[in-house]
Design a protein around this motif. Structure first.
Motif, PDB file in Angstrom:
ATOM      1  N   LEU A  86       0.822  -1.206   0.000  1.00  0.00           N
ATOM      2  CA  LEU A  86       0.000   0.000   0.000  1.00  0.00           C
ATOM      3  C   LEU A  86       0.856   1.256   0.000  1.00  0.00           C
ATOM      4  O   LEU A  86       2.029   1.233   0.355  1.00  0.00           O
ATOM      5  N   THR A 198      -1.760  -2.643  -4.844  1.00  0.00           N
ATOM      6  CA  THR A 198      -2.917  -1.759  -4.767  1.00  0.00           C
ATOM      7  C   THR A 198      -2.627  -0.408  -5.423  1.00  0.00           C
ATOM      8  O   THR A 198      -1.471  -0.026  -5.584  1.00  0.00           O
ATOM      9  N   THR A 202      -7.022   5.597  -0.467  1.00  0.00           N
ATOM     10  CA  THR A 202      -7.764   4.814   0.527  1.00  0.00           C
ATOM     11  C   THR A 202      -9.224   4.753   0.096  1.00  0.00           C
ATOM     12  O   THR A 202     -10.111   5.137   0.851  1.00  0.00           O
ATOM     13  N   HIS A 206      -9.324  -0.361  -1.903  1.00  0.00           N
ATOM     14  CA  HIS A 206      -8.782  -0.688  -0.582  1.00  0.00           C
ATOM     15  C   HIS A 206      -9.881  -1.185   0.356  1.00  0.00           C
ATOM     16  O   HIS A 206      -9.696  -2.154   1.098  1.00  0.00           O
ATOM     17  N   SER A 210     -10.000  -5.178   1.751  1.00  0.00           N
ATOM     18  CA  SER A 210     -10.003  -5.411   3.200  1.00  0.00           C
ATOM     19  C   SER A 210     -11.276  -6.132   3.629  1.00  0.00           C
ATOM     20  O   SER A 210     -11.242  -7.007   4.504  1.00  0.00           O
ATOM     21  N   GLU A 238      -2.688   6.529   4.873  1.00  0.00           N
ATOM     22  CA  GLU A 238      -2.770   5.101   4.567  1.00  0.00           C
ATOM     23  C   GLU A 238      -2.622   4.268   5.837  1.00  0.00           C
ATOM     24  O   GLU A 238      -3.333   3.262   6.026  1.00  0.00           O
TER      25      GLU A 238
END
Length: 343
Positions: A86, A198, A202, A206, A210, A238
């Motif tokens: 990330l 990724t 955010t 993302h 998750s 992040e």
């Protein structure tokens, strides 16, 4: 005379790829409003975008359980470790780090490694891994990853484009639908490591990854930055995202940390760490600093040619720094390198 190296010729993308693949699934009803948040969203039926939609009452009252989540959990049951790469900032070298981490993990012939590229709008993994223009094949068991080595498979939207210059202009629900298909419809098989590359930020991708991996578990995230404060500003966000999403942060990697002149060995900082760089950020945020990777022009060259930088230039200070970082990551997820593997 110094011989110049030319890039290898890569195959052109198949014009039939998009036709052969099933259409990307979406949780957005066909008669929904333009900015529908999707039926699985917590805002379904409640957002201002839902006003006037014929499905508004149904979406608002429906339970927010995604029936695909158990399918994803079952599909990933044989994936031992899942690592996210990330960064809140673009251009810091996430995909480059993903590729080198994956090449290193696949160095063990007994390890099975997969790369999942969820940078939907900017898929660079096929180029970096040397498989640009390859085709995804489908079977009764799902989509097959593209293999760049016997034990290293790759999945990316880049394999689905008739033209590599085509722009992907998708809203959130369609991006989320493709990520879900990468998880539940790809025949990954038993994997020791799944590395997820990724996009910056955010946002949709993302949140989706998750949510979809929550049940099967994420070992942690490697957060990549460059030394200057402009990058650190977004990397702080992040790390905050990871904490809010209950994703363990394995540590911070500082990329493009400095440049060592190959002629005079003098070191200069192209991106000055005006506020202390990645190390100071790690201390401030209470996470581990995994290491700093210096600039080496050959890293970009290896990525353009789809090569493993670690294999091509093992004597580089950047390779030594990368291997030091990878050793720390492996130790954190319970897969330390033994002496024979390090050699």
């Amino acid at each position: 005379m110094i011989a110049t190296q030319t890039a290898p010729q890569l195959p052109q993308p198949s014009q039939k790829v998009m036709e052969e693949l099933p259409e990307v699934q979406s949780d957005k009803p066909t008669d929904a409003n333009e900015h529908c948040p999707g039926t699985e969203s917590e805002q379904a039926g409640k957002s201002s975008a839902c006003d006037g939609c014929p499905n508004q009452q149904t979406c608002a009252s429906a339970p927010k359980f995604d029936p695909d989540l158990p399918i994803i959990e079952d599909r990933l049951r044989d994936v031992r470790h899942k690592i996210l790469v990330l960064s809140g900032k673009g251009g810091v070298g996430k995909s480059t780090f993903t590729s080198q981490l994956s090449w290193s993990l696949a160095h063990d012939p007994d390890a099975q490694v997969g790369i999942m590229d969820i940078d939907i709008c900017g898929p660079s993994i096929p180029k970096i891994m040397g498989c640009e223009g390859e085709t995804i094949h489908t079977s009764g068991s799902g989509w097959s990853p593209v293999y760049v080595a016997d034990n290293l498979g790759v999945m990316s939207i880049g394999f689905m484009l008739p033209n590599p210059d085509d722009a992907i202009i998708w809203r959130g629900p369609k991006k989320n639908g493709l990520i879900k298909q990468f998880l539940k419809d790809v025949e990954w098989g038993p994997l020791d490591f799944l590395v997820v590359d990724t996009p910056p930020g955010t946002s949709d991708e993302h949140l989706s990854i998750s949510q979809y991996l929550k049940a099967s578990g994420i070992d942690g995230a490697v957060v990549v930055t460059t030394p200057q404060e402009v990058a650190l500003l977004d990397v702080r966000k992040e790390i905050d995202f990871c904490r809010k999403a209950d994703i363990p942060v394995l540590g911070i990697v500082e990329n493009m940390s400095g440049f060592v002149c190959p002629s005079c060995s003098g070191e200069s900082f192209i991106f000055a760490p005006t506020t202390g760089g990645g190390r100071a950020l790690a201390e401030d945020m209470g996470v581990d600093f995994l290491g700093a990777v210096p600039l080496d022009p050959r890293i970009g060259k290896a990525c353009d040619y789809g090569q493993s930088f670690l294999d091509e230039y093992p004597e580089s200070p950047a390779s030594e720094a990368l291997m030091g970082i990878i050793r720390k990551i492996r130790a954190k997820i319970g897969e330390p390198l033994d002496d024979e593997e390090e050699e």
